[in-house]
Design an enzyme around this catalytic site. Sequence first.
Site, PDB file in Angstrom:
ATOM      1  N   GLY A 149     -14.210  64.003  21.746  1.00 32.29           N
ATOM      2  CA  GLY A 149     -13.805  62.667  22.592  1.00 32.29           C
ATOM      3  C   GLY A 149     -14.163  61.510  21.902  1.00 32.29           C
ATOM      4  O   GLY A 149     -14.871  61.407  20.912  1.00 32.29           O
ATOM      5  N   CYS A 150     -13.769  60.473  22.431  1.00 38.83           N
ATOM      6  CA  CYS A 150     -14.045  59.145  21.882  1.00 38.83           C
ATOM      7  C   CYS A 150     -15.359  58.801  21.651  1.00 38.83           C
ATOM      8  O   CYS A 150     -15.974  58.376  20.925  1.00 38.83           O
ATOM      9  CB  CYS A 150     -13.113  58.163  22.054  1.00 38.83           C
ATOM     10  SG  CYS A 150     -12.984  57.902  24.121  1.00 38.83           S
ATOM     11  N   TYR A 151     -15.974  58.615  23.133  1.00 39.94           N
ATOM     12  CA  TYR A 151     -17.637  58.282  23.175  1.00 39.94           C
ATOM     13  C   TYR A 151     -18.280  59.198  22.380  1.00 39.94           C
ATOM     14  O   TYR A 151     -19.349  58.863  21.854  1.00 39.94           O
ATOM     15  CB  TYR A 151     -17.640  58.253  24.557  1.00 39.94           C
ATOM     16  CG  TYR A 151     -17.312  57.333  25.575  1.00 39.94           C
ATOM     17  CD1 TYR A 151     -17.834  55.959  25.191  1.00 39.94           C
ATOM     18  CD2 TYR A 151     -16.557  57.052  26.457  1.00 39.94           C
ATOM     19  CE1 TYR A 151     -17.324  54.623  26.140  1.00 39.94           C
ATOM     20  CE2 TYR A 151     -15.870  56.080  27.405  1.00 39.94           C
ATOM     21  CZ  TYR A 151     -16.533  54.987  27.121  1.00 39.94           C
ATOM     22  OH  TYR A 151     -16.122  53.761  27.896  1.00 39.94           O
ATOM     23  N   THR A 153     -17.699  61.048  19.997  1.00 40.16           N
ATOM     24  CA  THR A 153     -17.585  60.578  18.369  1.00 40.16           C
ATOM     25  C   THR A 153     -18.497  59.414  18.048  1.00 40.16           C
ATOM     26  O   THR A 153     -19.224  59.744  16.944  1.00 40.16           O
ATOM     27  CB  THR A 153     -16.095  60.419  18.073  1.00 40.16           C
ATOM     28  OG1 THR A 153     -15.341  61.732  18.230  1.00 40.16           O
ATOM     29  CG2 THR A 153     -16.086  60.178  16.566  1.00 40.16           C
TER      30      THR A 153
END
Lengths: 338, 338, 338, 338
Positions: A149-151, A153
């Site tokens: 996921g973005c957060y 990462t």
Amino acid sequence: MIRSAILGASGYVGGELLRLLARHPGIEAARLFGDSKAGQRLGVVHPHIGGPTGAIEVERFSLEALDGIDLVFAALPHGESQKWAEAILATGAKLVDLGADFRLHDQQDYATWYGEAHAAPHLLDRFVYGIPELHRDAICSAQAVAAAGCYPTATILALKPLIDAGLVESNSLIVDAASGVSGAGRAVKEGTAFNTVDGSFAAYGLLNHRHTAEMEQALGATVLFTPHLAPMTRGILATCYATAAREMTADEPLEALRAAYADEPFVRVSDAPPATKWVTGSNGAVVSARYDARTKRVLALGAIDNLGKGAAGQMIQCANLMFGLDEAAGLSAEGVFP
Amino acid sequence: MIRSAILGASGYVGGELLRLLARHPGIEAARLFGDSKAGQRLGVVHPHIGGPTGAIEVERFSLEALDGIDLVFAALPHGESQKWAEAILATGAKLVDLGADFRLHDQQDYATWYGEAHAAPHLLDRFVYGIPELHRDAICSAQAVAAAGCYPTATILALKPLIDAGLVESNSLIVDAASGVSGAGRAVKEGTAFNTVDGSFAAYGLLNHRHTAEMEQALGATVLFTPHLAPMTRGILATCYATAAREMTADEPLEALRAAYADEPFVRVSDAPPATKWVTGSNGAVVSARYDARTKRVLALGAIDNLGKGAAGQMIQCANLMFGLDEAAGLSAEGVFP
Amino acid sequence: MIRSAILGASGYVGGELLRLLARHPGIEAARLFGDSKAGQRLGVVHPHIGGPTGAIEVERFSLEALDGIDLVFAALPHGESQKWAEAILATGAKLVDLGADFRLHDQQDYATWYGEAHAAPHLLDRFVYGIPELHRDAICSAQAVAAAGCYPTATILALKPLIDAGLVESNSLIVDAASGVSGAGRAVKEGTAFNTVDGSFAAYGLLNHRHTAEMEQALGATVLFTPHLAPMTRGILATCYATAAREMTADEPLEALRAAYADEPFVRVSDAPPATKWVTGSNGAVVSARYDARTKRVLALGAIDNLGKGAAGQMIQCANLMFGLDEAAGLSAEGVFP
Amino acid sequence: MIRSAILGASGYVGGELLRLLARHPGIEAARLFGDSKAGQRLGVVHPHIGGPTGAIEVERFSLEALDGIDLVFAALPHGESQKWAEAILATGAKLVDLGADFRLHDQQDYATWYGEAHAAPHLLDRFVYGIPELHRDAICSAQAVAAAGCYPTATILALKPLIDAGLVESNSLIVDAASGVSGAGRAVKEGTAFNTVDGSFAAYGLLNHRHTAEMEQALGATVLFTPHLAPMTRGILATCYATAAREMTADEPLEALRAAYADEPFVRVSDAPPATKWVTGSNGAVVSARYDARTKRVLALGAIDNLGKGAAGQMIQCANLMFGLDEAAGLSAEGVFP
């Protein structure tokens, strides 16, 4: 050329994959699926896509349409890929999934954080968690990758080397992060309307954002995570706090990051606190850290583009590894700045 | 009408004071001082100021010009008001100072955080720390008020009732806050250029931002404070983390806030996490809080307009109290939304 | 206090009316109607509204609920007020309508531009077109005012004095204007999503935007009007081009504006080209103009806040006149700057 | 690899050239000159540039340093390249100049619009005006190209085919354009500060913007040009008005654009009015047009990224042609969207 299919081609991640694959030397976007916009031309769905690609129509997904496909990029709402993963993998195609479905190794964690039983728990161990800087070898030999996921990462890149180096206590993590609005996806709602967000900054998802589970699994730690919405389209900055495991020099955490990422093409270690715009539109990440002797805490920062290293960029980076291509093919580390 | 003078009339806080005083029923802006733009017309310095006021020229400051002035609003760089405070107070005028000079009670704290000895330590105890919700009675009878900083106002409003209620440990505070760009003042620099900030989010002032001292003094606690710059002009959101002093229900912190602010005209307690835009252009503040049983931490949030409740609004609110006016005169709690 | 009702209280104009009336000395918001959000508390619908007002619930509209109401502010989609106007006026209340329904004097114009027959053409001549600077006397004695549209207000204020002074040819007008996103209303759609608009500038409504008719009627001229969407929440700038009727000095158009607006409290004539932010959140307007000897054209500029002078502010300015109040009551000319 | 040098490497155009050349298969950035930041590392000057390139120091320019250089990209303030062009060309290197110095063929035009005599008028006819879609053949064989300005590029691409097709009168053009803030360059000033521009839209450079001369020369027409500053970092939209030369169908102008750009890789003809974000970060341009039978006018629109097709992208496109490379090498037409 490796022939790829995109599931969820009409969303923002789908659009970013299209943009990146348009210049990728080894992977082409051969089939484009998106149920809600099936039948519409790509150039209408994604106004940045012109030319012949813009004239292609989005297709309704079917397994038969995967015939001749080497690689599937899935960018679907969570819960969707667990329905299709088994059949996709049975075709022999490789799969890079951006959904949350196969990121958590323990089906109980999935049930706890996503509020429903996992529909394909027997597949969980076929997926490698997709952050190449952490799991490069496993990704190289995997048929299936669950891109992070973005957060997570941004957070994991900033914190993992500090945990591995024994610099911080793992029961004490606080992650305070801000995201651009594209992180909320393309569905239209008042909370992401221009007038709501412009000139405003707010927290959301207090205490129970689902990305917490991913961070905790990757870091082997307890995390209190607070996401915020910032008035910008792209970018995530994670500002992370941990109790120091011992006294150290102010720069010792920075040195741990430098050691960890010395050979990484997409992770830059910065003395100065990074700004998200340094990596907008790219697959780059910038991390920084320092020790505060006054409060005995370690502060770590990670910046990415949520649609780049936090989504489409990382998916392509994983795919490059899975197919033995140059890991950086079709990707850049330089943000569109200013 | 109470005749006020503004020192620093050409800065952003000066401009906001002018806007607010233009509609204040009891205080007028009688003299306007600003050395760097002395001789320029206000309408040029502040393009939002038209009409007769816009035609007035900014004056160079002199003590003689304070003749007949009842009230001085000082919005100067730190270090400046300690040069002038004694003489101003000797005129009998009341003084509301937004500088950092008289906020810290202990001159040693000033020296530590500002890197120089205080030039007028004997005046420190003549100043009341200017957050009316905390020190209303003292402000009412004070000749001199040191209006609180913007970050501290947002933070202290969110945390102080939780500390007073014994809900959190005071040695464990983490304050992670984001500010609009106007908080950096009007001086022109690359870090606040549009192209640098637009579409970007970044931390700055890591570990040693001077507002830390103010927070620690007001809260009686140790604080690790990380400010961020958000791509918006106005607004501060402070997201605050503390170790809980004991187990409690999820809403107990919120109830403590409700009890503390039940009669406050400018502080709203919100169930939902506040967005800065709710209070843009106003003197309002919105706070929220909750307990996380999973990590045994309390999360508290405070949102203000840094130029409103964080600067010019709070200065006027203090002045209203000092002169026995309606505390809300000339102020509003409703933000310019959207 | 004059008791007013707001129809369309849950939209952006409704919210701005509430913000302004909260501090109005002579008009109160007594009843708040909004069908789609009926039953919801105002503080939820409009997050900038707190305190006791925030606890009031939006009501479903009924004529009976107008009992005791002196003034109706209608901010409804076009087509709605023609259904209710007759009954509202029959109660004896005064009506300030922001809809398009009663702006065009000729029912045929309405049919042409809005694509449907007018439902209450017999009422058309009971409405005065609501720009006080043009029709102050008529507004003072009117029971019903059709407040001008946002684009027309900016355009007409900039051009009307130049036409009246015979400086420009009336068959040659081009109006190129940019608006903030709030001008598109509160309905949620992809075209006004943050991610669509942020960092983007686009024209829309080419050749046939309905505000054209209003401009042509007020100016007695033919107008080619192109609206644009700018990445900001509030503000309209109209840049207007006309063929000069004769040679003149560069400043002659500016002098015509100065003569026309010498005594106006809300219209400022500026040498320098105005920026919309000068008037954000206010009822102010700024106009400028000059003659280009090279191309024999006159250039005129008008800036307003589309929700202020372009909507709620102008509605209140009209109401003040209709009730014999101070025209500026509850209004300001100073924008929230920066 | 073709070895290029960048003059003005520390400005925004320099940074964009670096970003693009980092992935260019045939041209490398071998020498980087920038007087004001000479001695600083690129990674500090351009925070989006990391890795080994980020460690390179900006050099002070000298002719000797051009030894072995095949190609010079000059992105200097106007007036600078006329000092160096002769010497640079004498080295045999090819030159792509983004300055205004060699865009106007007539030295008198330069004197008129730039207020000073041209220092190297004898070189004027050695430069080809650099819009490949107009002058591809000449660019292919040129040693020196004067890349077009940003506003002219957007305008000329939208209007030139309409003029060539005889659809519009050439004495009647009005160009109303909005630009992102990066178009104003990197010099720090109050007019481009975040707080000034955010939430604001304004015209500037009324009647006499220097790009007017370039438009008039390329179009063979008289132009009244009004530039605006929009609150975004990148992007230009030119909205152009012309008196129709004759009656025509609404779509006839669009068809003329389609005919002109049928084979162009970077110019897209769009039915719908384009938004600047469709091409952000790319070398793409989108144009549209239609005829308004009501006012007998033709409306044409052109959208580009001012730093892409309006600067660095177009410079590289020209260079690709000059060296016989694939015209699209290192460039993309897909914007970073959203």
